[in-house]
Design an enzyme around this catalytic site. Sequence first.
Site, PDB file in Angstrom:
ATOM      1  N   LYS A   6      33.942  49.825  52.324  1.00 19.14           N
ATOM      2  CA  LYS A   6      33.840  49.205  53.625  1.00 19.14           C
ATOM      3  C   LYS A   6      33.174  49.880  54.856  1.00 19.14           C
ATOM      4  CE  LYS A   6      37.171  45.622  52.158  1.00 19.14           C
ATOM      5  NZ  LYS A   6      38.549  45.430  52.463  1.00 19.14           N
ATOM      6  N   LYS A  59      35.640  37.346  48.227  1.00 16.69           N
ATOM      7  CA  LYS A  59      35.573  36.220  49.119  1.00 16.69           C
ATOM      8  C   LYS A  59      34.500  36.395  50.173  1.00 16.69           C
ATOM      9  CE  LYS A  59      40.105  37.332  50.562  1.00 16.69           C
ATOM     10  NZ  LYS A  59      41.363  36.734  50.730  1.00 16.69           N
ATOM     11  N   LYS A  93      33.175  42.982  41.362  1.00 11.85           N
ATOM     12  CA  LYS A  93      34.341  41.861  41.410  1.00 11.85           C
ATOM     13  C   LYS A  93      33.876  40.674  42.215  1.00 11.85           C
ATOM     14  CE  LYS A  93      37.244  43.029  45.522  1.00 11.85           C
ATOM     15  NZ  LYS A  93      38.496  43.225  46.048  1.00 11.85           N
TER      16      LYS A  93
HETATM   17  P1  TYM Z   1      43.251  40.511  48.859  1.00  9.99           P
HETATM   18  O1  TYM Z   1      43.666  39.597  49.828  1.00  9.99           O
HETATM   19  O2  TYM Z   1      41.759  41.068  48.815  1.00  9.99           O
HETATM   20  O3  TYM Z   1      43.632  39.930  47.373  1.00  9.99           O
HETATM   21  C1  TYM Z   1      44.832  39.479  47.171  1.00  9.99           C
HETATM   22  C2  TYM Z   1      45.446  39.551  45.672  1.00  9.99           C
HETATM   23  O4  TYM Z   1      44.110  39.256  44.627  1.00  9.99           O
HETATM   24  C3  TYM Z   1      43.670  40.266  43.909  1.00  9.99           C
HETATM   25  N1  TYM Z   1      42.327  40.020  43.547  1.00  9.99           N
HETATM   26  C4  TYM Z   1      41.551  39.835  42.411  1.00  9.99           C
HETATM   27  N2  TYM Z   1      42.309  40.170  41.297  1.00  9.99           N
HETATM   28  C5  TYM Z   1      41.304  40.037  40.111  1.00  9.99           C
HETATM   29  N3  TYM Z   1      39.962  39.782  40.391  1.00  9.99           N
HETATM   30  C6  TYM Z   1      39.579  39.616  41.402  1.00  9.99           C
HETATM   31  N4  TYM Z   1      38.384  39.369  41.800  1.00  9.99           N
HETATM   32  C7  TYM Z   1      40.256  39.786  42.784  1.00  9.99           C
HETATM   33  N5  TYM Z   1      40.169  39.426  44.065  1.00  9.99           N
HETATM   34  C8  TYM Z   1      41.226  39.824  44.748  1.00  9.99           C
HETATM   35  C9  TYM Z   1      43.941  41.559  44.716  1.00  9.99           C
HETATM   36  O5  TYM Z   1      44.056  42.572  43.964  1.00  9.99           O
HETATM   37  C10 TYM Z   1      45.107  41.097  45.444  1.00  9.99           C
HETATM   38  O6  TYM Z   1      46.349  41.425  44.210  1.00  9.99           O
HETATM   39  N6  TYM Z   1      45.111  44.926  50.562  1.00  9.99           N
HETATM   40  C11 TYM Z   1      45.426  43.385  49.681  1.00  9.99           C
HETATM   41  C12 TYM Z   1      46.382  42.877  50.451  1.00  9.99           C
HETATM   42  C13 TYM Z   1      47.805  43.464  50.576  1.00  9.99           C
HETATM   43  C14 TYM Z   1      48.960  43.957  49.713  1.00  9.99           C
HETATM   44  C15 TYM Z   1      49.837  44.666  50.404  1.00  9.99           C
HETATM   45  C16 TYM Z   1      49.042  43.676  48.189  1.00  9.99           C
HETATM   46  C17 TYM Z   1      48.435  43.812  51.936  1.00  9.99           C
HETATM   47  N7  TYM Z   1      49.611  44.601  51.710  1.00  9.99           N
HETATM   48  C18 TYM Z   1      51.151  45.195  49.584  1.00  9.99           C
HETATM   49  C19 TYM Z   1      49.945  44.180  47.667  1.00  9.99           C
HETATM   50  C20 TYM Z   1      51.006  44.885  48.184  1.00  9.99           C
HETATM   51  C21 TYM Z   1      44.349  42.573  49.735  1.00  9.99           C
HETATM   52  O7  TYM Z   1      43.324  42.840  50.557  1.00  9.99           O
HETATM   53  O8  TYM Z   1      44.377  41.723  48.927  1.00  9.99           O
END
Ligand code: TYM
Length: 328
Positions: free
Chosen positions: A113, A198, A195
């Site tokens: 990023k 969005k 991956k």
């Molecule tokens: P975020 O918002 O990017 O994604 C939410 C969840 O979806 C999973 N994910 C995927 N899994 C499989 N294939 C993909 N292409 C894919 N894209 C997204 C992510 O692994 C995630 O589980 N930093 C985190 C949010 C967060 C969080 C936390 C998660 C903040 N605090 C504490 C767990 C515990 C994030 O940006 O997820």
Amino acid sequence: MSKQTIFSGIQPTGIPTLGSLLGAIKHWERLSTEYTCLYCVVDMHSITVRQNPEELRANTRQMLAWLIALDIDPSQNILYIQSQVPAHAELSWILNCFTYMGELSRMTQFKEKSIKKAENTNAGLFTYPVLMAADILLYQTNLVPVGDDQKQHLELSRDVAGRFNKVYGDIFKIPEPYIATVGARIMGLQNPTSKMSKSEENINDTIFLSDPPNVIIKKFKKAVTDSDNQICVLPEKPGVSNLLSIYSVITGTTLADCEKEFEGQGYGHFKTTVGEAVADLLLPYQKEQARIIADTSYLTKVAEEGAAKARELAATTLAIVKNAVGFQ
Ligand code: TYM
């Protein structure tokens, strides 16, 4: 024995994708009967990238409505918005003082990023994983269901918790990641070696949960595969393997059985079948999400009740931590 605790979060930046559904949210719903589950819309994480305030407010509610539509029942789970629970920010500051610059510099997501967003590589982007650690450790979490891309951040949470405990005694539970064997990394349809995300610029790469059936099928028909005609999971066939993983998770069939189902079939039929399965899966959720988002007072009530429950749980750990470090 009291139930174990699960925590997970999702950013409200835009519409959730098929990746977040299959990699994470699908498991959240399944785990909610056995555990005390906290599921959080992490709007504080989202401002590491510049946001339009009205859009962020609206997207946060949209995400809450999506989670409810995707069967995260607010009466069975603690569903809430991160910024409504100030303890996350308080614990995050304390944990910042137990996290090293070196370990944050090694985070893959930060490295990626900070290149992509070179004009706004702010300190929040750098300490993003510390806020994640605070989210998780605040609730004495046992298990964190996430996609594979969050694995490194979870390892950091474990390291920080262990380091803190070494100084002050057994304050934090050490959380375990919960990462599915199939579907933990759904890849882009146009670029199956990265991956599904969005924030991807090529919209044909990503299935958004709000995409209408005809758009979903069109995107799958255009999915990049390869030049032979074997429908099987192999490292040198990332496109086909990705479509098989998607189909396997959606139909609840093993990858081997999916391979058998498509044996001898052409790619055209294969891609259309997977696209139709995804469209069929999403349509009822889309209708439900549209119904929920229109019910403004219900959504406000869900958010307020969830935040009140989370605040109460968070207060216990935060008081212990503040006492441990020597605050009044
Ligand atoms: P975020 O918002 O990017 O994604 C939410 C969840 O979806 C999973 N994910 C995927 N899994 C499989 N294939 C993909 N292409 C894919 N894209 C997204 C992510 O692994 C995630 O589980 N930093 C985190 C949010 C967060 C969080 C936390 C998660 C903040 N605090 C504490 C767990 C515990 C994030 O940006 O997820």
